[in-house]
Motif scaffolding. Structure first.
Motif, PDB file in Angstrom:
ATOM      1  N   ILE A 184      -0.274  -8.555   3.113  1.00 23.96           N
ATOM      2  CA  ILE A 184       0.010  -7.117   3.048  1.00 23.96           C
ATOM      3  C   ILE A 184       1.311  -6.838   3.790  1.00 23.96           C
ATOM      4  O   ILE A 184       1.517  -7.319   4.906  1.00 23.96           O
ATOM      5  CB  ILE A 184      -1.122  -6.298   3.695  1.00 23.96           C
ATOM      6  CG1 ILE A 184      -2.461  -6.609   3.027  1.00 23.96           C
ATOM      7  CG2 ILE A 184      -0.815  -4.807   3.634  1.00 23.96           C
ATOM      8  CD1 ILE A 184      -3.670  -6.024   3.752  1.00 23.96           C
ATOM      9  N   GLN A 235      -8.591  -5.916   5.085  1.00 19.10           N
ATOM     10  CA  GLN A 235      -8.696  -6.835   6.220  1.00 19.10           C
ATOM     11  C   GLN A 235     -10.135  -7.226   6.515  1.00 19.10           C
ATOM     12  O   GLN A 235     -10.384  -8.305   7.050  1.00 19.10           O
ATOM     13  CB  GLN A 235      -8.075  -6.217   7.475  1.00 19.10           C
ATOM     14  CG  GLN A 235      -6.571  -6.201   7.461  1.00 19.10           C
ATOM     15  CD  GLN A 235      -6.014  -5.620   8.735  1.00 19.10           C
ATOM     16  OE1 GLN A 235      -6.301  -4.481   9.088  1.00 19.10           O
ATOM     17  NE2 GLN A 235      -5.235  -6.405   9.433  1.00 19.10           N
ATOM     18  N   ALA A 289      -2.834   0.416  -4.281  1.00 19.79           N
ATOM     19  CA  ALA A 289      -2.413  -0.891  -3.788  1.00 19.79           C
ATOM     20  C   ALA A 289      -1.714  -1.592  -4.946  1.00 19.79           C
ATOM     21  O   ALA A 289      -2.347  -1.945  -5.940  1.00 19.79           O
ATOM     22  CB  ALA A 289      -3.625  -1.693  -3.326  1.00 19.79           C
ATOM     23  N   PHE A 294      -3.921   3.330   5.673  1.00 16.42           N
ATOM     24  CA  PHE A 294      -4.513   2.548   6.750  1.00 16.42           C
ATOM     25  C   PHE A 294      -5.997   2.291   6.500  1.00 16.42           C
ATOM     26  O   PHE A 294      -6.524   1.241   6.864  1.00 16.42           O
ATOM     27  CB  PHE A 294      -4.273   3.213   8.105  1.00 16.42           C
ATOM     28  CG  PHE A 294      -2.840   3.136   8.537  1.00 16.42           C
ATOM     29  CD1 PHE A 294      -2.276   1.922   8.906  1.00 16.42           C
ATOM     30  CD2 PHE A 294      -2.042   4.252   8.543  1.00 16.42           C
ATOM     31  CE1 PHE A 294      -0.948   1.834   9.283  1.00 16.42           C
ATOM     32  CE2 PHE A 294      -0.709   4.180   8.920  1.00 16.42           C
ATOM     33  CZ  PHE A 294      -0.163   2.969   9.290  1.00 16.42           C
ATOM     34  N   LEU A 332       0.860  -1.182   0.000  1.00 19.24           N
ATOM     35  CA  LEU A 332       0.000   0.000   0.000  1.00 19.24           C
ATOM     36  C   LEU A 332       0.896   1.232   0.000  1.00 19.24           C
ATOM     37  O   LEU A 332       1.771   1.376   0.847  1.00 19.24           O
ATOM     38  CB  LEU A 332      -0.909   0.000   1.225  1.00 19.24           C
ATOM     39  CG  LEU A 332      -1.880  -1.179   1.297  1.00 19.24           C
ATOM     40  CD1 LEU A 332      -2.587  -1.204   2.630  1.00 19.24           C
ATOM     41  CD2 LEU A 332      -2.859  -1.137   0.157  1.00 19.24           C
ATOM     42  N   GLU A 336      -5.952  -0.524   4.027  1.00 17.81           N
ATOM     43  CA  GLU A 336      -5.576  -1.762   4.721  1.00 17.81           C
ATOM     44  C   GLU A 336      -6.769  -2.331   5.486  1.00 17.81           C
ATOM     45  O   GLU A 336      -7.029  -3.531   5.448  1.00 17.81           O
ATOM     46  CB  GLU A 336      -4.424  -1.469   5.676  1.00 17.81           C
ATOM     47  CG  GLU A 336      -3.870  -2.682   6.383  1.00 17.81           C
ATOM     48  CD  GLU A 336      -2.684  -2.312   7.247  1.00 17.81           C
ATOM     49  OE1 GLU A 336      -2.778  -2.516   8.475  1.00 17.81           O
ATOM     50  OE2 GLU A 336      -1.672  -1.829   6.701  1.00 17.81           O
ATOM     51  N   GLN A 354       3.405  -4.752   6.071  1.00 21.19           N
ATOM     52  CA  GLN A 354       3.056  -3.797   7.117  1.00 21.19           C
ATOM     53  C   GLN A 354       3.832  -2.494   6.945  1.00 21.19           C
ATOM     54  O   GLN A 354       4.993  -2.492   6.548  1.00 21.19           O
ATOM     55  CB  GLN A 354       3.379  -4.379   8.494  1.00 21.19           C
ATOM     56  CG  GLN A 354       3.005  -3.474   9.636  1.00 21.19           C
ATOM     57  CD  GLN A 354       3.471  -4.024  10.968  1.00 21.19           C
ATOM     58  OE1 GLN A 354       4.575  -4.523  11.081  1.00 21.19           O
ATOM     59  NE2 GLN A 354       2.607  -3.937  11.967  1.00 21.19           N
ATOM     60  N   ILE A 397      -0.870  -9.849   7.589  1.00 21.52           N
ATOM     61  CA  ILE A 397       0.048  -8.717   7.497  1.00 21.52           C
ATOM     62  C   ILE A 397       1.424  -9.203   7.929  1.00 21.52           C
ATOM     63  O   ILE A 397       1.581  -9.777   9.002  1.00 21.52           O
ATOM     64  CB  ILE A 397      -0.426  -7.539   8.366  1.00 21.52           C
ATOM     65  CG1 ILE A 397      -1.754  -7.023   7.835  1.00 21.52           C
ATOM     66  CG2 ILE A 397       0.622  -6.442   8.398  1.00 21.52           C
ATOM     67  CD1 ILE A 397      -2.335  -5.864   8.580  1.00 21.52           C
TER      68      ILE A 397
END
Length: 140
Positions: A67, A90, A13, A83, A8, A86, A69, A99
């Protein structure tokens, strides 16, 4: 197993599909290399981003999304938009999302180095982090 590595960055993305079968890695073709979130304040745009990502994962029969982190604070901290993206990933209900920390990726690569130069994969340069993330996940 087929995974989708995700990096990200800003409002996009970057993704890379990677599968492993009988100890062999394969880079399947994918119609999308990155997904963008255009309006950071739009609930509808965030839902469309999540729907498009989930549809892509279903179309390519991806088993897990991995993903990389990002740091929540400090010099290399991720932005609020990242975020949000993300969280949207999720919260997808039909697929496992993991992650991986940069240190876990680095440790995995030290034990299982990538046997091919990235330039030889045929991927775009912006997909490298997503590729390494997917590779680390499948090599654990």
């Amino acid at each position: 197993m087929r995974v989708c590595g995700v990096e990200l960055k800003a409002s996009e993305a970057n993704i890379c599909l990677l599968s492993k079968s009988d100890g062999l890695f394969d880079l399947p073709d994918c119609r999308v290399r990155r997904l963008n979130l255009l309006d950071i304040n739009s609930r509808e745009q965030l839902q469309e981003f999540q729907f498009a990502f989930a549809k892509l994962m279903a179309d390519y029969k991806v088993d897990k999304v991995v993903i990389r982190q990002r740091a929540p604070k400090g010099k290399f901290a991720g932005g609020a938009l990242g975020f949000k993206m993300e969280a949207a990933l999720q919260l997808m209900s039909d697929i496992e999302v993991e992650i991986l920390t940069p240190s876990a990726i680095k440790e995995c690569l030290s034990k299982n180095p990538i046997a091919i130069a990235f330039e030889d994969t045929g991927l775009k340069a912006f997909q490298e982090v997503a590729f390494v993330t997917a590779f680390a996940s499948l090599s654990r």
